[in-house]
Design a protein around this motif. Structure first.
Motif, short mmCIF file in Angstrom:
data_model
loop_
_atom_site.label_atom_id
_atom_site.label_comp_id
_atom_site.label_asym_id
_atom_site.label_seq_id
_atom_site.Cartn_x
_atom_site.Cartn_y
_atom_site.Cartn_z
N HIS A 71 0.64 -1.80 -0.18
CA HIS A 71 -0.54 -0.03 -0.30
C HIS A 71 1.02 1.20 -0.32
O HIS A 71 0.51 1.85 -1.19
CB HIS A 71 -0.86 0.04 1.07
CG HIS A 71 -1.72 1.19 1.36
ND1 HIS A 71 -2.96 1.75 0.52
CD2 HIS A 71 -1.44 2.63 2.13
CE1 HIS A 71 -3.41 2.73 1.30
NE2 HIS A 71 -2.19 3.42 1.76
N PHE A 72 1.51 1.66 0.58
CA PHE A 72 2.73 2.02 0.88
C PHE A 72 3.78 2.66 -0.36
O PHE A 72 4.46 3.70 -0.65
CB PHE A 72 3.58 2.86 2.48
CG PHE A 72 1.97 2.61 3.36
CD1 PHE A 72 1.55 3.59 3.60
CD2 PHE A 72 2.19 1.64 4.24
CE1 PHE A 72 0.74 4.27 4.93
CE2 PHE A 72 0.98 1.70 5.11
CZ PHE A 72 0.72 2.62 5.34
N GLN A 74 3.18 1.83 -3.04
CA GLN A 74 2.24 2.06 -4.69
C GLN A 74 2.35 3.28 -3.83
O GLN A 74 2.36 4.87 -5.40
CB GLN A 74 0.96 1.56 -4.53
CG GLN A 74 1.73 -0.03 -5.09
CD GLN A 74 -0.14 -0.06 -5.21
OE1 GLN A 74 -0.83 -0.40 -4.15
NE2 GLN A 74 -0.33 -1.46 -6.58
N MET A 75 1.87 4.29 -2.99
CA MET A 75 1.93 5.72 -2.65
C MET A 75 3.23 6.27 -2.52
O MET A 75 3.04 7.72 -3.18
CB MET A 75 1.64 5.97 -1.17
CG MET A 75 -0.06 5.44 -0.88
SD MET A 75 -0.94 5.24 0.54
CE MET A 75 -0.42 7.28 0.56
N SER A 76 4.54 5.51 -2.64
CA SER A 76 6.20 6.26 -3.11
C SER A 76 5.86 6.89 -4.32
O SER A 76 6.72 7.51 -4.81
CB SER A 76 6.63 5.44 -2.00
OG SER A 76 6.39 5.40 -0.92
N ALA A 78 3.93 6.49 -6.68
CA ALA A 78 2.78 7.84 -7.26
C ALA A 78 3.31 8.61 -6.67
O ALA A 78 2.91 9.72 -7.97
CB ALA A 78 1.73 7.38 -6.44
N SER A 79 3.69 8.74 -5.67
CA SER A 79 3.98 10.21 -5.20
C SER A 79 5.89 11.12 -5.70
O SER A 79 5.74 12.12 -6.13
CB SER A 79 4.35 11.08 -4.00
OG SER A 79 3.62 10.66 -3.31
N GLN A 82 3.88 12.23 -9.68
CA GLN A 82 3.60 13.54 -9.88
C GLN A 82 5.22 14.08 -9.45
O GLN A 82 4.42 15.14 -10.28
CB GLN A 82 2.80 13.48 -8.62
CG GLN A 82 1.48 12.73 -8.72
CD GLN A 82 0.71 12.62 -7.44
OE1 GLN A 82 0.69 13.04 -6.61
NE2 GLN A 82 -0.42 12.14 -7.85
N ASP A 281 -8.76 5.76 -3.80
CA ASP A 281 -7.21 5.38 -4.54
C ASP A 281 -6.76 5.90 -5.27
O ASP A 281 -6.15 6.09 -5.56
CB ASP A 281 -7.45 3.90 -5.45
CG ASP A 281 -8.40 4.35 -6.54
OD1 ASP A 281 -8.80 5.73 -6.28
OD2 ASP A 281 -8.78 3.51 -7.68
N VAL A 283 -4.42 9.29 -5.52
CA VAL A 283 -3.05 10.26 -4.68
C VAL A 283 -3.04 11.27 -5.05
O VAL A 283 -3.17 12.34 -6.00
CB VAL A 283 -2.15 9.22 -4.67
CG1 VAL A 283 -0.49 10.64 -4.02
CG2 VAL A 283 -1.52 8.27 -4.63
#
Length: 302
Positions: A71-72, A74-76, A78-79, A82, A281, A283
């Motif tokens: 989970h984290f 994927q967020m990392s 994605a960030s 961006q 979902d 970000v």
């Protein structure tokens, strides 16, 4: 502190393996050999001190620890993407764009103030506003055509897969034109003597209005016109004897300016939350964060 031994390649390989559910397919996607990607995963597990994936002949499966880390991770990623996109846009001097859906209850009253505040906070961003009924805008949000939706909370079945952050409460009002004959003797049971502009099926306030009328002993209103169009309702109500049942935000400006009059009915039980709707979902981007700040600044002025 993050363990400095964790490198970008560790996170990238782990996420790709989880996505493909196969070391072989993930290796091909990243143009690596299978032994190399297996070694990278093993290094990551040793650094973290936990088994993230279980290998079998059918492929790989995440452990409980792996599910949390994915989970984290994927967020990392994605960030980071961006951030790279933001640098690229800055290099091209391309303006950021934000597309927001506004339900009728906020389109006329809240959104103009939010747009002004947002323009002051993010002068280089382009804000696109789309208005419409609840179901239409929520569907556009699910499809990714809208970044955010601002408006009243819908029924549970319409909010599946949508994250809602409440900002304030709003209630339904009964409004008429100045000089309407109902103002001489404002009794709720009398509204059926005139045409009623009624919220259509699927609108966020329809169930609230139906429960309110039933609680007050009023059955089905035969002479009614169904719409949530604020533009139509404002003009039609001022030019006719129709009684308009609508969210307070839609007619707040008209009531304040004396162009419409609120009937003195106690509609407190029709109160419902108004807030920001997003995809859980997704970000949040920097420009979305600025828009949230603009909304909270305006709501704080209420």
């Amino acid at each position: 502190m993050i363990d400095r031994r964790i490198k970008f390649r560790h996170v990238q390989c782990f996420v790709e393996i989880a996505r493909e559910k196969s070391l072989k397919l993930a290796a091909e996607k990243l143009f690596l050999t299978q032994p190399a990607i297996s070694k990278t995963l093993k290094e990551l597990e040793e650094i973290i001190g936990a088994t993230l994936m279980e290998r079998s002949r059918s492929g790989v499966a995440l452990t409980k620890e792996g599910q949390v880390f994915l989970h984290f991770a994927q967020m990392s990623l994605a960030s980071l993407q961006q951030g790279l996109d933001g640098v690229e846009r800055a290099g091209r001097r391309e303006k950021e764009r934000l597309t927001v859906g506004a339900l009728p209850s906020v389109a006329a009253w809240l959104m103009p103030k939010v747009a002004t505040e947002f323009a002051a906070l993010a002068p280089d961003a382009i804000l696109r506003i789309m208005d419409g009924p609840h179901g239409y805008l929520v569907d556009r949000l699910r499809l990714g055509e809208l970044d955010l939706v601002l408006g009243r909370l819908g029924r549970p079945e319409t909010m599946q897969g949508i994250s809602f952050t409440q900002l304030y409460n709003e209630q339904v009002l009964f409004v008429v034109r100045p000089g309407h004959p109902l103002l001489d003797k404002p009794e709720l049971r009398r509204i059926a003597e005139w045409q009623v502009i009624y919220p259509p099926e699927g609108s966020a306030i329809r169930p609230l209005v139906e429960r309110y009328l039933i609680a007050n002993g009023i059955g089905e209103i035969a002479n009614r016109l169904e719409t949530v169009s604020g533009a139509f309702g404002r003009v039609y109500t001022r030019q006719s004897d129709a009684v308009w049942i609508i969210s307070s935000g839609v007619v707040a400006n008209e009531i304040a300016e004396g162009r419409l009059v609120k009937l003195p009915f106690d509609t407190e039980i029709t109160q419902g939350p108004v807030g920001l709707m997003t995809r859980p979902d997704a970000v949040a981007t920097p420009v979305q964060d600025v828009f949230r700040i603009a909304v909270r600044n305006v709501v704080g002025m209420k």
